[in-house]
Write a protein that holds these residues in place. Structure first.
Motif, short mmCIF file in Angstrom:
data_model
loop_
_atom_site.label_atom_id
_atom_site.label_comp_id
_atom_site.label_asym_id
_atom_site.label_seq_id
_atom_site.Cartn_x
_atom_site.Cartn_y
_atom_site.Cartn_z
N GLN A 6 -16.47 -6.75 36.22
CA GLN A 6 -17.60 -7.35 35.52
C GLN A 6 -18.16 -6.45 34.43
OE1 GLN A 6 -20.80 -9.17 38.05
NE2 GLN A 6 -19.72 -8.06 39.65
N TYR A 7 -18.04 -5.13 34.64
CA TYR A 7 -18.79 -4.20 33.80
C TYR A 7 -17.90 -3.25 32.99
CZ TYR A 7 -22.45 -5.72 37.02
OH TYR A 7 -23.31 -6.47 37.77
N ARG A 89 -32.42 -7.13 23.55
CA ARG A 89 -31.99 -7.82 24.77
C ARG A 89 -30.84 -8.79 24.51
NH1 ARG A 89 -35.67 -7.88 29.14
NH2 ARG A 89 -34.27 -9.29 30.21
N ARG A 92 -24.81 -7.35 22.94
CA ARG A 92 -23.80 -6.97 23.93
C ARG A 92 -23.51 -5.50 23.67
NH1 ARG A 92 -18.74 -10.48 23.07
NH2 ARG A 92 -19.53 -10.33 20.94
N ARG A 112 -29.20 -1.90 32.55
CA ARG A 112 -29.35 -2.82 33.68
C ARG A 112 -30.74 -2.69 34.31
NH1 ARG A 112 -26.19 -6.81 34.66
NH2 ARG A 112 -26.55 -6.58 36.88
N GLY A 115 -33.40 -4.54 32.64
CA GLY A 115 -33.27 -6.00 32.63
C GLY A 115 -32.20 -6.55 31.72
N HIS A 116 -31.37 -5.67 31.16
CA HIS A 116 -30.35 -6.10 30.21
C HIS A 116 -29.10 -6.54 30.95
CE1 HIS A 116 -28.87 -6.01 26.02
NE2 HIS A 116 -27.70 -5.80 26.57
N GLU A 117 -28.56 -7.71 30.62
CA GLU A 117 -27.40 -8.23 31.33
C GLU A 117 -26.06 -7.78 30.75
OE1 GLU A 117 -27.28 -9.72 34.17
OE2 GLU A 117 -29.45 -9.93 34.36
N GLN A 118 -25.94 -7.85 29.42
CA GLN A 118 -24.61 -7.68 28.83
C GLN A 118 -24.34 -6.23 28.44
OE1 GLN A 118 -22.88 -11.14 26.69
NE2 GLN A 118 -24.99 -11.52 26.11
N ARG A 153 -36.18 -3.64 36.48
CA ARG A 153 -35.84 -4.02 37.86
C ARG A 153 -36.12 -2.79 38.72
NH1 ARG A 153 -30.40 -6.04 35.16
NH2 ARG A 153 -30.64 -8.30 35.28
#
Length: 282
Positions: A6-7, A89, A92, A112, A115-118, A153
């Motif tokens: 995923q990462y 935010r 990518r 992460r 709160g950053h997803e990509q 988070r």
């Protein structure tokens, strides 16, 4: 369970997307004890469009009595520094280094945590990129500062109080990510005291990669942590909260859902004279 990483992204993946406008490539090269070397290496040559983010100047706060050798800055400071590097935010982000992924993983973790997803780590380091004939440049990109809206988070981070509770009463697995001889307390090149936090198990961070420097698959990572409870609380530490982050990434790739970083790590733990220290094998 997925066997797709995923990462972690490959060199080919990055090359194919090198000029996509929402992609921010971040050079995180840094050598402990040689704080200027990463910036110098970047100035000489880097992946096209990459911006430089420094472990100590950007991703750490000044050293105090407690908090360890690389204390995490507060959320506002981190968000401001990311925005200054052109990261929002919506970006990518792909991070790379030449330190086996340790420095890139610190940036991945910080993103992460905010709160950053990509956020992704490049499969291998800059040397592998050069070796395989991928493009490099000395040209510095024009960075347009932006606003990074942080929504931290807080569950991803623990401090000394929680670790003390675990040492006293259990309730979580403690993972020490340092080399075995440092864990056992036989050598200590960086910190004032040698040993480990009582009850911690040793899983050296670099074992998350294969001999050729590529990251292990989620299945191989699961094998490294086979005896741990998939949904139990796992607290990862190292010397200063940097090389623990590739282990956090590996655990998340392996499907563990409750993984936390002890930000100050060993260098924070030993700053409290009353904290117990263990040596040898657990």
């Amino acid at each position: 369970m997925s066997n797709q990483q995923q990462y972690v992204v490959s060199k080919k993946w990055l090359l194919a997307r090198l000029y996509e406008p929402d992609l921010v490539i971040v050079d995180c090269r840094f050598q402990l004890g040689k704080p200027a070397s990463g910036q110098e290496a970047y100035t000489e040559s880097h992946i096209p469009r990459a911006v430089y983010v420094d472990l100590e100047r950007d991703l750490s706060a000044p050293i105090g009595e407690h908090g360890g050798r690389h204390p995490l800055p507060d959320v506002e400071t981190l968000a401001e520094r990311l925005g200054r590097a052109g990261i929002s935010r919506e970006s990518r982000v792909v991070a790379y280094d030449d330190q086996g992924g340790a420095m890139a993983s610190r940036l991945w973790w910080v993103l992460r945590y905010l709160g950053h997803e990509q956020a992704y780590v490049l499969e291998e380091g800059f040397s592998a990129w050069v070796r395989d004939g991928y493009p490099t440049t000395a040209e510095q990109p024009v960075v347009i500062p932006t606003t990074f809206a942080a929504s931290p988070r807080t569950v991803m981070l623990v401090g000394v109080e929680r670790v003390r509770e675990v040492v006293a009463r259990g309730g979580a697995v403690l993972i020490d990510s340092r080399d075995p001889e440092r864990y056992r307390g036989e050598v200590e090149p960086l910190d004032r005291k040698a040993g480990h936090i009582p009850g911690a198990i040793n899983r050296v961070w670099s074992a998350g990669r294969r001999e050729d420097g590529t990251w292990k698959s989620p299945e191989e990572q699961r094998a490294r942590f086979a005896e741990l409870p998939q949904d139990g609380e796992i607290i990862v530490y190292c010397g200063s909260g940097v090389t623990a982050t590739p282990n956090v990434l590996a655990l998340q790739e392996a499907g563990f859902t409750n993984v936390k970083l002890y930000g100050g790590s060993w260098s924070d733990w030993i700053s409290y004279s009353e904290n117990p220290i263990a040596t040898g094998e657990e």
